[in-house]
Enzyme design. Structure first.
Site, mmCIF file in Angstrom:
data_model
loop_
_atom_site.group_PDB
_atom_site.id
_atom_site.type_symbol
_atom_site.label_atom_id
_atom_site.label_comp_id
_atom_site.label_asym_id
_atom_site.label_seq_id
_atom_site.Cartn_x
_atom_site.Cartn_y
_atom_site.Cartn_z
ATOM 1 N N GLU A 1 -6.030 5.092 13.447
ATOM 2 C CA GLU A 1 -6.978 4.185 14.108
ATOM 3 C C GLU A 1 -7.694 4.796 15.305
ATOM 4 O O GLU A 1 -8.637 4.187 15.831
ATOM 5 C CB GLU A 1 -6.283 2.878 14.530
ATOM 6 C CG GLU A 1 -5.313 2.996 15.687
ATOM 7 C CD GLU A 1 -3.909 3.342 15.282
ATOM 8 O OE1 GLU A 1 -3.007 3.246 16.138
ATOM 9 O OE2 GLU A 1 -3.695 3.716 14.110
ATOM 10 N N TYR B 1 -1.187 4.740 10.439
ATOM 11 C CA TYR B 1 -1.577 3.776 11.466
ATOM 12 C C TYR B 1 -0.381 3.570 12.395
ATOM 13 O O TYR B 1 0.745 3.379 11.934
ATOM 14 C CB TYR B 1 -1.963 2.427 10.844
ATOM 15 C CG TYR B 1 -3.266 2.442 10.080
ATOM 16 C CD1 TYR B 1 -4.477 2.639 10.735
ATOM 17 C CD2 TYR B 1 -3.294 2.246 8.704
ATOM 18 C CE1 TYR B 1 -5.674 2.657 10.034
ATOM 19 C CE2 TYR B 1 -4.484 2.256 7.989
ATOM 20 C CZ TYR B 1 -5.673 2.461 8.662
ATOM 21 O OH TYR B 1 -6.857 2.480 7.967
ATOM 22 N N HIS C 1 -0.889 1.868 16.033
ATOM 23 C CA HIS C 1 -1.125 0.681 16.875
ATOM 24 C C HIS C 1 -0.045 0.568 17.951
ATOM 25 O O HIS C 1 0.690 -0.427 18.039
ATOM 26 C CB HIS C 1 -1.172 -0.586 16.011
ATOM 27 C CG HIS C 1 -2.275 -0.576 14.988
ATOM 28 N ND1 HIS C 1 -3.603 -0.671 15.336
ATOM 29 C CD2 HIS C 1 -2.249 -0.479 13.630
ATOM 30 C CE1 HIS C 1 -4.349 -0.637 14.237
ATOM 31 N NE2 HIS C 1 -3.550 -0.510 13.193
ATOM 32 N N LYS D 1 1.567 2.121 7.239
ATOM 33 C CA LYS D 1 1.903 1.334 8.428
ATOM 34 C C LYS D 1 2.788 2.134 9.383
ATOM 35 O O LYS D 1 3.363 3.148 9.031
ATOM 36 C CB LYS D 1 2.616 0.037 8.026
ATOM 37 C CG LYS D 1 1.704 -0.961 7.330
ATOM 38 C CD LYS D 1 0.468 -1.301 8.158
ATOM 39 C CE LYS D 1 0.780 -2.078 9.419
ATOM 40 N NZ LYS D 1 -0.433 -2.375 10.218
ATOM 41 N N ASP E 1 -3.037 -6.455 15.282
ATOM 42 C CA ASP E 1 -2.366 -5.149 15.367
ATOM 43 C C ASP E 1 -2.414 -4.567 16.766
ATOM 44 O O ASP E 1 -1.547 -3.769 17.140
ATOM 45 C CB ASP E 1 -3.027 -4.156 14.398
ATOM 46 C CG ASP E 1 -2.426 -4.227 12.997
ATOM 47 O OD1 ASP E 1 -1.262 -4.632 12.886
ATOM 48 O OD2 ASP E 1 -3.115 -3.872 12.036
ATOM 49 N N ARG F 1 0.844 -1.195 0.000
ATOM 50 C CA ARG F 1 0.000 0.000 0.000
ATOM 51 C C ARG F 1 0.879 1.246 0.000
ATOM 52 O O ARG F 1 2.065 1.194 0.321
ATOM 53 C CB ARG F 1 -0.908 0.009 1.240
ATOM 54 C CG ARG F 1 -2.009 -1.021 1.211
ATOM 55 C CD ARG F 1 -2.772 -1.079 2.526
ATOM 56 N NE ARG F 1 -1.959 -1.650 3.604
ATOM 57 C CZ ARG F 1 -2.392 -1.820 4.838
ATOM 58 N NH1 ARG F 1 -3.620 -1.438 5.182
ATOM 59 N NH2 ARG F 1 -1.600 -2.352 5.757
#
Length: 373
Positions: A118, A94, A96, A75, A270, A15
């Protein structure tokens, strides 16, 4: 604002943080954009498409970071990336952080501003930047689980949809949020016998209204989880506590009661996973076996369908990126409370209560952190 979009370097992550169309929107607002060379080439977004959209293509990663005021990724930053961050950077991706103390320490040490997709909310308290990837992961979880059930993959040889005269496979989905509803939709579409568990009666009523008697709904208790897991061919963990580590709802002892060759897919990996036996895997080596049960625990599932995922993610993130760039990071955070919920790290402080609680850090509210600075 100067905005950089690096090429993702996590294992089998294809991605990219922004499509060429998204870049064109940013440029039309007067912002400067640089992208990492070949950042989207494998999914059909060539360097020429980014150049035509008004971006520059940068071959040196260090230059990409040094030049930027805002870095838009997919990520969480890897070690070699967060070592390049400074107090001049706003990282939007993101994160996490709850199950990742090493990354949290690295971001705190960098003094950067880090906003996590998120935990950004909307006016109704939903998670608009997590939703598109949750939709993808929920749908993929059934696809991956069905494949793992094949004998060649070590599974018990059950076809989820069955055939005339043969029972269909049984699927248990733990969690009725965005992941859960999409997993249920796919499993029902295949013809499986599907049960979904959640602790919100309102959510269960909503699911019953959507799917009717085809979907079995159960209030999640220790008993109902145990019964549903033991009887299942495929169990999908779809639990989310925003910003915090996922609760462990299925322990090792319960796994021993499942039939050999059954499958668990932990979409909550995650956030640490909701199975006691969960450990993160990659697309290169996606499964392992514990107690005779196949575990599929890939931490970036949507990366396997990277083109669809990138298009869906850009649709969701672009308005927020534009707001941050147009107003400036601090002004946008002060003006927009839902966006402010996404702030996880600010100049050396943890600014999300779930992250602080999970990692044992002192929590500083986003408003207090920004105003103190």
């Amino acid at each position: 604002m100067r905005i950089s979009i690096p090429k993702e370097i996590k294992n089998h992550e294809y991605r990219v943080g922004m499509t060429p169309a998204g870049v064109r929107e940013l440029v039309s607002h007067g912002h400067q954009v640089k992208v990492g060379v070949d950042c989207g080439a494998i999914i059909g977004f060539s360097n020429d498409l980014y150049l035509n959209a008004g971006a520059e293509v940068e071959t040196v990663v260090e230059e990409l970071f040094d030049w930027a005021e805002m870095i838009v990724k997919v990520k969480e930053p890897q070690v070699e990336e967060y070592q390049l961050l400074t107090s001049n950077h706003c990282l939007f991706t993101y994160l996490h952080l709850a199950p990742d103390p090493k990354q949290a320490k690295g971001l705190l040490s960098s003094n950067c501003t880090a906003i996590a997709y998120e935990t950004v909310t909307d006016a109704l308290g939903r998670l608009p930047l997590l939703a598109p990837m949750s939709e993808v992961a929920g749908r993929m979880s059934v696809q991956a689980g069905a494949h793992c059930l094949e004998i060649s993959q070590g599974g018990c040889g059950t076809l989820l949809g069955g055939v005339p005269g043969v029972y269909p496979g049984r699927v248990t989905v733990i969690g009725g949020g965005v992941v859960g509803i999409n997993a249920a939709r796919m499993a029902l579409g295949l013809g499986a016998d599907v049960t979904i568990l959640d602790r919100s009666l309102d959510r269960l009523k909503e699911l019953d209204g959507i799917f009717g008697p085809r979907l079995k709904t159960l209030y999640a208790t220790v008993d109902t989880i145990e019964e549903s897991v033991i009887s299942a061919d495929l169990v999908i963990g779809a639990v989310l506590v925003p910003g915090a580590a996922a609760p462990k709802l299925v322990n090792r002892q319960l796994l021993t009661k499942m039939k050999p060759g059954s499958v668990v897919v932990d979409v909550a990996v995650d956030q640490g996973g909701c199975f006691e036996t969960t450990r993160a895997t990659t697309h290169a080596d996606p499964t392992y076996i514990e107690e005779g049960v196949i575990h599929y625990c890939v931490a970036n599932m949507p990366g396997a369908v990277a083109r669809t995922s990138t298009l869906a993610l850009t649709n969701a993130t672009l308005p927020f990126v534009l707001e941050l760039a147009d107003k400036g990071v601090e002004a946008a955070l002060l003006a927009n409370e839902p966006l402010r919920q996404g702030l996880n790290v600010y100049h050396g402080s943890i600014t999300h209560p779930g992250v602080a609680d999970s990692l044992g850090y002192q929590y500083l509210s986003p408003l207090s952190a920004i105003q103190k600075d």
